[in-house]
Design an enzyme around this catalytic site. Sequence first.
Site, PDB file in Angstrom:
ATOM      1  N   ARG A   2      31.064  21.474 -42.440  1.00 47.02           N
ATOM      2  CA  ARG A   2      29.732  20.844 -42.337  1.00 47.02           C
ATOM      3  C   ARG A   2      28.889  21.548 -41.265  1.00 47.02           C
ATOM      4  O   ARG A   2      28.017  22.345 -41.572  1.00 47.02           O
ATOM      5  CB  ARG A   2      29.888  19.340 -42.043  1.00 47.02           C
ATOM      6  CG  ARG A   2      28.620  18.518 -42.327  1.00 47.02           C
ATOM      7  CD  ARG A   2      27.561  18.594 -41.241  1.00 47.02           C
ATOM      8  NE  ARG A   2      28.040  18.143 -39.935  1.00 47.02           N
ATOM      9  CZ  ARG A   2      27.330  18.237 -38.823  1.00 47.02           C
ATOM     10  NH1 ARG A   2      26.116  18.803 -38.845  1.00 47.02           N
ATOM     11  NH2 ARG A   2      27.823  17.832 -37.671  1.00 47.02           N
ATOM     12  N   ASP A   3      29.189  21.282 -40.019  1.00 44.08           N
ATOM     13  CA  ASP A   3      28.391  21.859 -38.936  1.00 44.08           C
ATOM     14  C   ASP A   3      28.502  23.375 -38.919  1.00 44.08           C
ATOM     15  O   ASP A   3      27.555  24.080 -38.556  1.00 44.08           O
ATOM     16  CB  ASP A   3      28.871  21.282 -37.601  1.00 44.08           C
ATOM     17  CG  ASP A   3      27.888  21.521 -36.472  1.00 44.08           C
ATOM     18  OD1 ASP A   3      26.839  22.141 -36.720  1.00 44.08           O
ATOM     19  OD2 ASP A   3      28.156  21.097 -35.342  1.00 44.08           O
ATOM     20  N   HIS A  21      31.883  16.965 -28.455  1.00 45.80           N
ATOM     21  CA  HIS A  21      31.507  18.046 -29.366  1.00 45.80           C
ATOM     22  C   HIS A  21      30.791  19.104 -28.535  1.00 45.80           C
ATOM     23  O   HIS A  21      29.699  18.864 -28.015  1.00 45.80           O
ATOM     24  CB  HIS A  21      30.571  17.475 -30.442  1.00 45.80           C
ATOM     25  CG  HIS A  21      30.020  18.491 -31.388  1.00 45.80           C
ATOM     26  ND1 HIS A  21      30.394  18.566 -32.710  1.00 45.80           N
ATOM     27  CD2 HIS A  21      29.085  19.469 -31.218  1.00 45.80           C
ATOM     28  CE1 HIS A  21      29.720  19.531 -33.309  1.00 45.80           C
ATOM     29  NE2 HIS A  21      28.925  20.092 -32.415  1.00 45.80           N
ATOM     30  N   HIS A  69      29.525  23.277 -27.892  1.00 46.43           N
ATOM     31  CA  HIS A  69      29.159  24.576 -28.446  1.00 46.43           C
ATOM     32  C   HIS A  69      29.495  25.649 -27.416  1.00 46.43           C
ATOM     33  O   HIS A  69      29.450  25.396 -26.205  1.00 46.43           O
ATOM     34  CB  HIS A  69      27.668  24.625 -28.789  1.00 46.43           C
ATOM     35  CG  HIS A  69      27.328  23.867 -30.031  1.00 46.43           C
ATOM     36  ND1 HIS A  69      26.563  24.404 -31.038  1.00 46.43           N
ATOM     37  CD2 HIS A  69      27.652  22.622 -30.440  1.00 46.43           C
ATOM     38  CE1 HIS A  69      26.425  23.519 -32.015  1.00 46.43           C
ATOM     39  NE2 HIS A  69      27.065  22.425 -31.661  1.00 46.43           N
ATOM     40  N   CYS A  86      23.155  23.617 -34.886  1.00 51.03           N
ATOM     41  CA  CYS A  86      22.117  22.735 -35.420  1.00 51.03           C
ATOM     42  C   CYS A  86      20.905  23.546 -35.870  1.00 51.03           C
ATOM     43  O   CYS A  86      20.322  24.286 -35.075  1.00 51.03           O
ATOM     44  CB  CYS A  86      21.698  21.716 -34.363  1.00 51.03           C
ATOM     45  SG  CYS A  86      20.326  20.651 -34.874  1.00 51.03           S
TER      46      CYS A  86
END
Length: 309
Positions: A15-16, A207, A209, A240
């Site tokens: 997904r991401d 979460h 990055h 994103c």
Amino acid sequence: MNLADTVTIYEVGLRDGLQLESKILTVDEKIEIFSMLQKANVTEIEFGSFVHPKLVPQMANTASFYSHLMRYDEMQLVALVPNLKGLELAKQIGVKSVNYVFSASDTHNEQNVRQTTEQSLENFKYLTQFASDNDIILNVTVATSFGCPFEGTVPPQRIMNLIEKLLLHNINRITLADTTGMANPKQVYNLTKKVVNEWHNVKFGCHFHNTRGMGLTNILAGLEAGITIFDASLGGIGGCPFAPGATGNVCTEDVVHMLEEMGIDTTINLDGLIAASHRLKELLEHELPGQVAKAGKSSRLYPVPNKIS
């Protein structure tokens, strides 16, 4: 260091990870990667999202993809939903677990879902009722918890206030997200320690990055504070699409390698992950950010080169 013995990895690559890729994988290609993750004993996977296909075309085949996954009852298969319509679409095809995402930053939330944070919280009431009525597990991710690319610093008290409002409802898990890789280890430790101490019976995840190279150190800081659930993306892909500079989710195989070298069990087969990462690289037709898939495990030994006479 006071660290847990086991950690749960929540895989978000399908997904991401894929939502920022120029190449859109077919259902069959997604199934191939999913199968490799399943064989590597990855048990929690965010497989797609129910968002407008014009905004995120990489997720347009999510419903078709899920129809091939429904038989894996032993796994936690989660879909991202940005609103009630997305939740209704997920319910129509039998999804049993969803992740609702909104931002702590008003500006980022308006860019992402065209609403203020307060409006998203208000709409959340309808999602909780719908999820409860239909026996759907509801998770929540608070984006930009550690900083916003438009507003800058997000005060820790704002995060505490948002969590307090969320906990008025029946939620399975709350994840604090570093949406654009702005967090640093001290900041992560201070906020997550405060959150864990305040609500020690609530399941929290993080979460991160790796946009600025601090993904693994931030995970270590979260671990030290008591967090034992972390999102990660196969190969380190993703980010994103509505936030400048948001590339680079923390890489699943890099995270698993670090934890296992420290004696922390993830239950995931690292060799299987590395194989899946290599296959993902072939499908996407470009190098991936992850390091372990390139260098191999640190336990790998090499023959001594012959001396040149």
